[in-house]
Enzyme design. Structure first.
Site, short mmCIF file in Angstrom:
data_model
loop_
_atom_site.label_atom_id
_atom_site.label_comp_id
_atom_site.label_asym_id
_atom_site.label_seq_id
_atom_site.Cartn_x
_atom_site.Cartn_y
_atom_site.Cartn_z
N SER A 255 38.39 30.84 39.58
CA SER A 255 39.77 30.24 39.64
C SER A 255 40.70 30.81 40.30
O SER A 255 41.79 29.86 40.63
CB SER A 255 40.30 30.19 38.04
OG SER A 255 40.42 31.48 37.49
N SER B 168 36.57 35.36 38.22
CA SER B 168 37.49 34.41 38.96
C SER B 168 38.22 35.54 40.22
O SER B 168 38.94 34.54 40.91
CB SER B 168 38.64 34.01 38.37
OG SER B 168 38.07 33.06 37.39
N LYS C 268 48.50 34.67 42.06
CA LYS C 268 47.86 33.65 41.33
C LYS C 268 48.99 33.14 40.48
O LYS C 268 49.70 33.68 39.93
CB LYS C 268 46.67 34.06 40.61
CG LYS C 268 45.92 32.98 39.97
CD LYS C 268 44.83 33.80 39.26
CE LYS C 268 43.76 32.67 38.78
NZ LYS C 268 42.55 32.97 38.34
#
Ligand code: GLN
Length: 482
Positions: free
Chosen positions: A155, A179, A80
């Site tokens: 996210s 997330s 990420k």
């Protein structure tokens, strides 16, 4: 897809060790899939194929020299973009960090590299981790591999979409209020948020420091366990990192659930849950029972306060963390003569609307005169939520809930920020209490959208999540996206 098999981590490392395949070949196949599919999927923000080739070549050279290989040797991993990578642009999905090439690696990156992992690139996310759909990325849309008209969740949407579509073997996400687990549920993969402090936050772009954790997203519980193993453990660079022994997580995979007490918190099954999600959870309960678990209803009475408490605590901490992005300290150039240019650039392309909203909310909540009414009250609620969990864990070993109240939604279908926040109701309490949580696929809707079952555990008891998740996975496997 280019006809390449999506091997597990155990398969990859075993085949490389046995000389059946090279790390270079595994990487070439992964790059081919990224090249073929990512234009449409939109998972990657940046690739580092050169760095990946060097890492793969090192694994192959070590194998040739009969040197011991790490537990993730040759395994392609995506990160990420909240995770800082030396020399590879790290943006946290924000224009304010556009072009920032960090001078150091996050501890988790160093640990993955030491384990022999091959890091292929950085994947999309909501700006600074704020969101539940990846629509708040300042860069691009990431699509759900099961249905391109729907969001991958957020996210960590890029991390989940890339794993589900086979554009990496596993990935890391971050989880402040769900997330890792929510996008894993939306994309039909496994996502594990470790106990707060289990994994170092050094080099993770900060959102809400008392809630943030890094964790694995993978196509199986066994893969998630191996990645978790590699990144866990005390780090002197993170003062909140726990100096606790790390168990061998893989040993829990085959332990089964005979005699295990699984709690169903009634508050998580009371509200408006999609009927297909409820049915999938019923199947999950039946599967666990059939494998010998004892199912016990429990109560977590302060559950409904988790959402309001989270949306005070997280923005408050975010407003303080984000104060560092003043247009002076971060950016592409460190040269003083370019500072004015840089300042203008970052002002012009600053924070997106959701980040601004959080800063406003957080600053408001922390104002003197309001502090007691908001932040302090939210912290008190947090203590009550933690107490609810402590009480429940006196009678059960693990809790089972849905991960989300509904499956993946269509792009731009959430009319207001609050509509988006309401999708987080099942994942937030875990972070407020610092507990480990995992989402495991447990079914598909009739439109073939994945459904996630969430497991919540005692502090530092990821092993029980892994053990229970492995049983759910073997009973209710959903397969890969089309
Ligand atoms: N969706 C939640 C939020 O917007 C959680 C995000 C996260 O876990 N990073 O804050």
């Amino acid at each position: 897809m280019s006809g390449v098999e999506l091997w597990s981590i155990a398969d990859i490392t075993r085949r490389i060790a046995a000389g059946e395949v090279t790390a270079a070949k595994i990487l070439t196949d992964t790059i081919a899939r990224i090249t073929e599919r990512d234009g449409e999927l939109g998972a990657y923000l940046a690739t580092d194929f050169e760095g990946a080739q060097t890492a793969a070549a090192l694994v192959d050279a070590m194998r040739s020299a009969n040197l011991p290989l790490g537990p993730l040797a040759g395994v392609p991993i995506a990160l990420k973009d909240m995770i800082v990578t030396k020399g590879v642009v790290t943006t946290a999905g924000s224009k304010i960090l556009d072009g920032w090439s960090p001078p150091y690696n996050a501890t988790v990156v160093e640990r993955l590299r030491a384990a022999g992992a091959v890091i292929v690139g950085k994947v999309n996310c909501d700006e600074f981790g704020m969101g539940s759909s990846t629509e708040n990325s300042a860069y691009k849309k990431t699509r759900n591999p099961w249905d391109a008209t729907r969001v991958p969740g957020g996210s960590s949407g890029g991390s989940s979409a890339a794993v589900a579509a086979g554009l990496c073997t596993a990935s890391l996400g971050t989880d402040t209020g769900g997330s890792i687990r929510q996008p894993a549920a939306f994309c039909g993969v496994v996502g594990l948020k470790p106990t707060y402090g289990r994994v170092s936050r050094w080099g993770i772009v900060a959102f809400a420091s008392s809630l943030d954790q890094v964790g694995p997203i993978a196509r199986s519980v066994a893969d998630a366990a191996l990645v978790l193993q590699a990144i866990s453990g005390h780090d002197p660079l993170d003062s909140t990192s726990l100096a606790q022994p790390v168990p061998q997580f893989s040993e829990s995979i085959a332990a089964g659930v005979t005699g295990l007490k699984v709690g169903l918190p009634k508050e998580y099954f009371a509200g408006e849950i999609d009927p297909e999600i409820r049915a999938a959870l019923d199947n999950t309960v039946a599967a666990l029972k059939e494998k010998g678990a004892e199912i016990i209803e429990v109560s977590l009475p302060h559950t409904e306060l988790a959402l309001p408490a989270y949306y005070i605590v997280a923005p408050a901490e975010a407003s303080s963390n984000l104060a560092r992005y003043d247009g002076i300290r971060y950016g592409t150039r460190a040269d003083a003569s370019d500072l004015l240019d840089l300042y203008c650039k970052t002002r012009g392309a600053g924070f997106g609307p959701e980040v601004k909203r959080r800063i406003m909310l957080g600053t408001y909540a922390l104002r003197s005169g309001y502090y007691d009414a908001y932040y302090k009250k939210a912290q008190q609620i947090r203590a009550l939520i933690k107490r609810d969990f402590d009480a429940a864990f006196e009678t059960v070993d693990v809790l089972l809930t849905p991960t989300t109240p509904a499956p993946a939604f269509a792009f731009e279908s959430k009319a207001t920020p609050l509509d988006m926040y309401l999708g987080d109701i099942f994942t937030l309490a875990c972070n407020l209490a610092g507990l480990p949580g995992m989402s495991v696929p447990c079914g598909l809707t009739k439109n073939r959208l994945p459904i996630g079952a969430q497991l919540l555990g005692k502090p530092l008891d990821e092993a029980t999540l892994i053990r229970t998740g492995a049983v759910i996975e073997s009973a209710l496997a959903i397969g890969a996206p089309p």
